[in-house]
Design a protein around this motif. Structure first.
Motif, PDB file in Angstrom:
ATOM      1  N   GLY A   1      -4.420   5.955 -24.192  1.00  0.00           N
ATOM      2  CA  GLY A   1      -5.161   6.915 -25.003  1.00  0.00           C
ATOM      3  C   GLY A   1      -6.641   6.665 -24.955  1.00  0.00           C
ATOM      4  N   LEU A   2      -7.341   7.307 -25.866  1.00  0.00           N
ATOM      5  CA  LEU A   2      -8.795   7.194 -25.981  1.00  0.00           C
ATOM      6  C   LEU A   2      -9.122   6.298 -27.164  1.00  0.00           C
ATOM      7  CD1 LEU A   2     -11.697   8.103 -25.283  1.00  0.00           C
ATOM      8  CD2 LEU A   2     -11.310  10.081 -26.792  1.00  0.00           C
TER       9      LEU A   2
ATOM     10  N   LEU B   1     -11.619  -3.933 -26.449  1.00  0.00           N
ATOM     11  CA  LEU B   1     -11.713  -3.106 -25.244  1.00  0.00           C
ATOM     12  C   LEU B   1     -13.155  -2.758 -24.927  1.00  0.00           C
ATOM     13  CD1 LEU B   1      -8.565  -0.949 -25.838  1.00  0.00           C
ATOM     14  CD2 LEU B   1      -9.043  -2.215 -23.740  1.00  0.00           C
ATOM     15  N   LYS B   2     -13.421  -2.669 -23.625  1.00  0.00           N
ATOM     16  CA  LYS B   2     -14.752  -2.355 -23.116  1.00  0.00           C
ATOM     17  C   LYS B   2     -14.679  -1.085 -22.271  1.00  0.00           C
ATOM     18  CE  LYS B   2     -15.727  -7.308 -22.609  1.00  0.00           C
ATOM     19  NZ  LYS B   2     -16.117  -8.376 -21.649  1.00  0.00           N
TER      20      LYS B   2
ATOM     21  N   ALA C   1      -6.387   3.983 -15.135  1.00  0.00           N
ATOM     22  CA  ALA C   1      -4.956   4.260 -15.245  1.00  0.00           C
ATOM     23  C   ALA C   1      -4.235   2.919 -15.149  1.00  0.00           C
ATOM     24  CB  ALA C   1      -4.505   5.197 -14.147  1.00  0.00           C
ATOM     25  N   TYR C   2      -3.358   2.660 -16.088  1.00  0.00           N
ATOM     26  CA  TYR C   2      -2.625   1.385 -16.136  1.00  0.00           C
ATOM     27  C   TYR C   2      -1.189   1.623 -15.682  1.00  0.00           C
ATOM     28  CZ  TYR C   2      -6.453  -1.024 -18.449  1.00  0.00           C
ATOM     29  OH  TYR C   2      -7.678  -1.596 -18.718  1.00  0.00           O
ATOM     30  N   TYR C   3      -0.756   0.758 -14.772  1.00  0.00           N
ATOM     31  CA  TYR C   3       0.563   0.886 -14.180  1.00  0.00           C
ATOM     32  C   TYR C   3       1.401  -0.362 -14.450  1.00  0.00           C
ATOM     33  CZ  TYR C   3      -1.575   4.668 -11.516  1.00  0.00           C
ATOM     34  OH  TYR C   3      -2.232   5.816 -11.144  1.00  0.00           O
ATOM     35  N   CYS C   4       2.639  -0.136 -14.735  1.00  0.00           N
ATOM     36  CA  CYS C   4       3.609  -1.210 -14.905  1.00  0.00           C
ATOM     37  C   CYS C   4       4.340  -1.410 -13.577  1.00  0.00           C
ATOM     38  CB  CYS C   4       4.582  -0.794 -15.998  1.00  0.00           C
ATOM     39  SG  CYS C   4       6.032  -1.809 -16.194  1.00  0.00           S
ATOM     40  N   SER C   5       4.628  -2.658 -13.240  1.00  0.00           N
ATOM     41  CA  SER C   5       5.432  -2.911 -12.050  1.00  0.00           C
ATOM     42  C   SER C   5       6.467  -3.969 -12.340  1.00  0.00           C
ATOM     43  CB  SER C   5       4.557  -3.349 -10.874  1.00  0.00           C
ATOM     44  OG  SER C   5       4.184  -4.707 -11.009  1.00  0.00           O
TER      45      SER C   5
ATOM     46  N   GLN D   1      -2.999   6.544 -18.950  1.00  0.00           N
ATOM     47  CA  GLN D   1      -4.459   6.496 -18.918  1.00  0.00           C
ATOM     48  C   GLN D   1      -5.012   5.802 -20.161  1.00  0.00           C
ATOM     49  OE1 GLN D   1      -6.570   7.464 -16.450  1.00  0.00           O
ATOM     50  NE2 GLN D   1      -8.313   6.744 -17.681  1.00  0.00           N
ATOM     51  N   VAL D   2      -5.943   4.902 -19.917  1.00  0.00           N
ATOM     52  CA  VAL D   2      -6.696   4.252 -20.997  1.00  0.00           C
ATOM     53  C   VAL D   2      -8.163   4.589 -20.807  1.00  0.00           C
ATOM     54  CG1 VAL D   2      -7.443   2.055 -21.976  1.00  0.00           C
ATOM     55  CG2 VAL D   2      -5.044   2.380 -21.304  1.00  0.00           C
TER      56      VAL D   2
END
Length: 114
Positions: A10-11, A85-86, A92-96, A109-110
Motif C-alpha cells: 500500500g501507500l 520506511l523510506k 513491487a515486493y515479491y515472495c519466493s 506494491q509498496v
C-alpha cells in the motif's frame, strides 16, 4: 498447482510501517526456504530478506534493523514486517519459495511518500 499470494502492500508515509504476508499453497511449505525480493522501476530485482526452513535469516544491508522476516509453518505464510520506511523502499515486493526450484508470487506494491 503452486500459488504464492502476497498481500499487505500500500501507500505509507516515510517513517511508517507495513506488514506484508505471503501465503503458499500446493507445496510442503515447511521445507521451503522463503524470501522477499523487491524491484523498483528501472532497477533489477533484489533480495530483501530470506528465511530458511530451519529458521536461518539474512537481510539486505539496506533494510537491516528496519525489516523483519518471519514464517508460520502452521499457516503456510511468510511475513515481512517493514518499519521506518523510506521513499527508497518504494518497489513491487515479491515472495519466493525455493526447494529444488523456485516459485514466485505476483507481487504487491509498496509506495513510500516523503
Amino acid at each position: 498447482q503452486v500459488q504464492l499470494v502476497e498481500s499487505g502492500g500500500g501507500l505509507v508515509q516515510a517513517g511508517g510501517s507495513l506488514r506484508l504476508s505471503c501465503t503458499a499453497s500446493g507445496i510442503i511449505f515447511s521445507i521451503y526456504s522463503m524470501a522477499w525480493y523487491r524491484q523498483a522501476p528501472g532497477k533489477q530485482r533484489e533480495l530483501v530478506a530470506a528465511i530458511t526452513s530451519g529458521g536461518s535469516i539474512n537481510y539486505a544491508d539496506s533494510v537491516k534493523g528496519r525489516f523483519s522476516i518471519s514464517r508460520d509453518n502452521t499457516k503456510n505464510t511468510v511475513f515481512l514486517q517493514m518499519n521506518s520506511l523510506k521513499p527508497e523502499d518504494t518497489a513491487a515486493y515479491y515472495c519466493s519459495g525455493q526447494y529444488r526450484r523456485t516459485y514466485w508470487g505476483q507481487g504487491t506494491q509498496v509506495t513510500v511518500s516523503s
